[in-house]
Design an enzyme around this catalytic site. Structure first.
Site, PDB file in Angstrom:
ATOM      1  N   LYS A  13      11.255  -5.978   1.316  1.00 43.70           N
ATOM      2  CA  LYS A  13      10.821  -5.683  -0.175  1.00 43.70           C
ATOM      3  C   LYS A  13      11.639  -4.504  -0.662  1.00 43.70           C
ATOM      4  CE  LYS A  13       6.681  -5.698   0.915  1.00 43.70           C
ATOM      5  NZ  LYS A  13       7.027  -5.586   2.358  1.00 43.70           N
ATOM      6  N   ARG A  88      -1.394  -4.721  -2.996  1.00 45.35           N
ATOM      7  CA  ARG A  88      -1.113  -5.557  -1.581  1.00 45.35           C
ATOM      8  C   ARG A  88      -3.002  -6.352  -1.001  1.00 45.35           C
ATOM      9  NH1 ARG A  88       2.284  -1.750   0.624  1.00 45.35           N
ATOM     10  NH2 ARG A  88       3.190  -2.892   3.153  1.00 45.35           N
ATOM     11  N   ARG A 127      14.778  -1.179  12.203  1.00 43.68           N
ATOM     12  CA  ARG A 127      14.084  -0.209  10.698  1.00 43.68           C
ATOM     13  C   ARG A 127      14.498   1.439  11.534  1.00 43.68           C
ATOM     14  NH1 ARG A 127       9.941  -1.631   6.678  1.00 43.68           N
ATOM     15  NH2 ARG A 127       8.619  -1.352   7.722  1.00 43.68           N
ATOM     16  N   ARG A 160       9.569   4.495  11.944  1.00 45.67           N
ATOM     17  CA  ARG A 160       7.949   4.666  11.407  1.00 45.67           C
ATOM     18  C   ARG A 160       7.789   4.702  12.284  1.00 45.67           C
ATOM     19  NH1 ARG A 160       7.719   1.312   6.175  1.00 45.67           N
ATOM     20  NH2 ARG A 160       5.628   1.008   6.375  1.00 45.67           N
ATOM     21  N   ARG A 171      -0.680  -5.584  11.221  1.00 45.95           N
ATOM     22  CA  ARG A 171       0.271  -5.211   9.782  1.00 45.95           C
ATOM     23  C   ARG A 171       0.230  -6.757   9.199  1.00 45.95           C
ATOM     24  NH1 ARG A 171       4.819  -1.204   9.408  1.00 45.95           N
ATOM     25  NH2 ARG A 171       4.346  -1.632   7.298  1.00 45.95           N
TER      26      ARG A 171
HETATM   27  P1  ADP Z   1      10.030  -3.368   3.717  1.00 45.57           P
HETATM   28  O1  ADP Z   1      10.186  -3.247   2.350  1.00 45.57           O
HETATM   29  O2  ADP Z   1       9.650  -5.745   3.322  1.00 45.57           O
HETATM   30  O3  ADP Z   1       8.730  -3.589   4.743  1.00 45.57           O
HETATM   31  P2  ADP Z   1      12.623  -3.253   4.567  1.00 45.57           P
HETATM   32  O4  ADP Z   1      13.176  -3.385   3.105  1.00 45.57           O
HETATM   33  O5  ADP Z   1      11.833  -2.108   4.932  1.00 45.57           O
HETATM   34  O6  ADP Z   1      11.509  -4.263   3.836  1.00 45.57           O
HETATM   35  O7  ADP Z   1      13.600  -3.810   5.472  1.00 45.57           O
HETATM   36  C1  ADP Z   1      12.900  -4.263   6.869  1.00 45.57           C
HETATM   37  C2  ADP Z   1      14.376  -3.867   7.891  1.00 45.57           C
HETATM   38  O8  ADP Z   1      14.994  -4.956   7.814  1.00 45.57           O
HETATM   39  C3  ADP Z   1      14.646  -2.618   7.105  1.00 45.57           C
HETATM   40  O9  ADP Z   1      15.708  -2.335   8.510  1.00 45.57           O
HETATM   41  C4  ADP Z   1      16.314  -3.187   6.361  1.00 45.57           C
HETATM   42  O10 ADP Z   1      17.490  -2.369   6.581  1.00 45.57           O
HETATM   43  C5  ADP Z   1      15.984  -4.835   7.253  1.00 45.57           C
HETATM   44  N1  ADP Z   1      16.808  -5.759   6.225  1.00 45.57           N
HETATM   45  C6  ADP Z   1      16.137  -5.728   5.192  1.00 45.57           C
HETATM   46  N2  ADP Z   1      16.115  -7.278   5.018  1.00 45.57           N
HETATM   47  C7  ADP Z   1      17.348  -7.758   6.180  1.00 45.57           C
HETATM   48  C8  ADP Z   1      17.657  -8.746   5.393  1.00 45.57           C
HETATM   49  N3  ADP Z   1      18.149  -9.764   4.932  1.00 45.57           N
HETATM   50  N4  ADP Z   1      18.323  -9.349   6.805  1.00 45.57           N
HETATM   51  C9  ADP Z   1      18.609  -8.510   7.774  1.00 45.57           C
HETATM   52  N5  ADP Z   1      18.030  -7.388   7.748  1.00 45.57           N
HETATM   53  C10 ADP Z   1      16.890  -6.780   6.901  1.00 45.57           C
HETATM   54  P1  AMP Z   2       5.064   0.047   3.623  1.00 43.02           P
HETATM   55  O1  AMP Z   2       5.549   1.017   3.656  1.00 43.02           O
HETATM   56  O2  AMP Z   2       4.677  -1.071   1.782  1.00 43.02           O
HETATM   57  O3  AMP Z   2       4.995  -1.144   4.339  1.00 43.02           O
HETATM   58  O4  AMP Z   2       3.353   0.662   3.217  1.00 43.02           O
HETATM   59  C1  AMP Z   2       3.153   1.614   4.851  1.00 43.02           C
HETATM   60  C2  AMP Z   2       1.246   1.468   4.445  1.00 43.02           C
HETATM   61  O5  AMP Z   2       0.936   2.062   3.669  1.00 43.02           O
HETATM   62  C3  AMP Z   2       0.998   0.125   4.333  1.00 43.02           C
HETATM   63  O6  AMP Z   2       0.829  -0.423   6.250  1.00 43.02           O
HETATM   64  C4  AMP Z   2      -0.931   0.472   4.574  1.00 43.02           C
HETATM   65  O7  AMP Z   2      -1.211   1.337   5.579  1.00 43.02           O
HETATM   66  C5  AMP Z   2      -0.103   1.868   3.313  1.00 43.02           C
HETATM   67  N1  AMP Z   2      -0.322   1.219   1.871  1.00 43.02           N
HETATM   68  C6  AMP Z   2       1.343   0.623   0.894  1.00 43.02           C
HETATM   69  N2  AMP Z   2       0.916   0.456  -0.148  1.00 43.02           N
HETATM   70  C7  AMP Z   2       0.027  -0.304  -0.112  1.00 43.02           C
HETATM   71  C8  AMP Z   2      -1.055  -0.597  -1.138  1.00 43.02           C
HETATM   72  N3  AMP Z   2      -1.174  -0.978  -1.880  1.00 43.02           N
HETATM   73  N4  AMP Z   2      -2.357  -0.793  -0.701  1.00 43.02           N
HETATM   74  C9  AMP Z   2      -3.336   0.042   0.270  1.00 43.02           C
HETATM   75  N5  AMP Z   2      -2.270  -0.114   1.729  1.00 43.02           N
HETATM   76  C10 AMP Z   2      -0.943   1.224   0.984  1.00 43.02           C
END
Ligand code: ADP
Ligand code: AMP
Length: 214
Positions: A13, A88, A127, A160, A171
């Site tokens: 995302k 969420r 990541r 992270r 999660r």
């Molecule tokens: P989210 O915001 O949904 O938690 P991220 O955008 O941080 O996910 O992506 C999670 C991990 O996967 C990151 O390390 C990112 O670089 C990698 N990633 C994102 N999109 C892809 C893809 N299409 N293919 C492979 N790896 C990806």
């Molecule tokens: P993210 O960076 O989107 O993966 O979010 C990391 C963490 O932040 C999540 O696992 C939750 O603990 C918290 N968080 C982020 N966005 C929300 C939301 N909209 N509602 C509740 N918790 C959130």
């Protein structure tokens, strides 16, 4: 243009939201990034949020809604935004719908980045994130030019805390219980679009552009 990104943690995302923000010149608003910035600065909000985040749980709706509703009042939201990690829960989605409706407005798209759980753990374990600017990389799939350094600002990349495998599983459970129902919510609202998030980053973005330019 007002867009919500849906998908499991690690589905991509944030990666796609940043590309959408750059291309369509709208702000990328990530509640996770805002919480992490607050934790880094040691604010009261950060202290409260950290306890939930470290356990892989959602931050309570009241705290999250207070934070995001304030963000929407900033001038850069005038032409829309791409929301990443919000809403969420159904309660958050309903609050967003109600606040937009009160202003005679509505979301344009909810884009679900679809990735099966089996691929998520691999994504999360590789990541690497920049705490300074929110840049996100993957050691195999999207590596930074210089190992351990952010391409965007040169900051140090780190793992992270909530990307540890046990926390990732928790999660994912939280996602299936509390966030996945939003897919039906936005399908009923007539704005859900799905993309196959297992494809290469640029191919996923091509599919999203096809949706947004249609
Ligand atoms: P989210 O915001 O949904 O938690 P991220 O955008 O941080 O996910 O992506 C999670 C991990 O996967 C990151 O390390 C990112 O670089 C990698 N990633 C994102 N999109 C892809 C893809 N299409 N293919 C492979 N790896 C990806
Ligand atoms: P993210 O960076 O989107 O993966 O979010 C990391 C963490 O932040 C999540 O696992 C939750 O603990 C918290 N968080 C982020 N966005 C929300 C939301 N909209 N509602 C509740 N918790 C959130």
């Amino acid at each position: 243009m007002k867009i919500v990104m849906l998908g499991a943690p690690g589905a991509g995302k944030g990666t796609q939201a940043k590309m959408i923000a750059a291309r369509y010149e709208i702000p990328h608003i990530s509640t996770g990034d805002i919480f992490r910035a607050n934790i880094k600065e040691g604010t009261e909000l950060g202290k409260k949020a950290k306890a939930f985040m470290d356990q892989g749980l959602l931050v309570p709706d009241e705290l999250t809604l207070e934070l995001i509703m304030d963000r929407f009042t900033k001038a850069d939201c005038a032409n829309g935004y791409v929301l990443d990690g919000f809403p969420r829960t159904i309660a958050q989605a309903e609050a967003l719908t109600a606040s937009l409706k009160a202003a005679g407005d509505a979301l344009d798209y909810a884009i679900d980045v679809d990735v099966p759980d089996s691929a998520i753990v691999e994504r999360m374990s590789g990541r690497r994130a920049c705490l300074a600017c929110g840049g996100t990389f993957h050691i195999m799939f999207n590596p930074p030019k210089v190992a351990g350094k952010c391409d965007l600002c040169g900051g140090e990349l780190s793992i992270r805390k909530d990307d540890e495998p046990e926390t990732v599983q928790k999660r994912l459970n939280v996602y299936h219980e509390q966030t996945q129902p939003l897919i039906n919510y936005y399908t009923a609202a007539g704005i859900l679009k799905s993309v196959d998030g297992t494809q290469d980053v640029n191919k996923v973005f091509d599919d999203i552009k096809d949706i947004l330019n249609a």
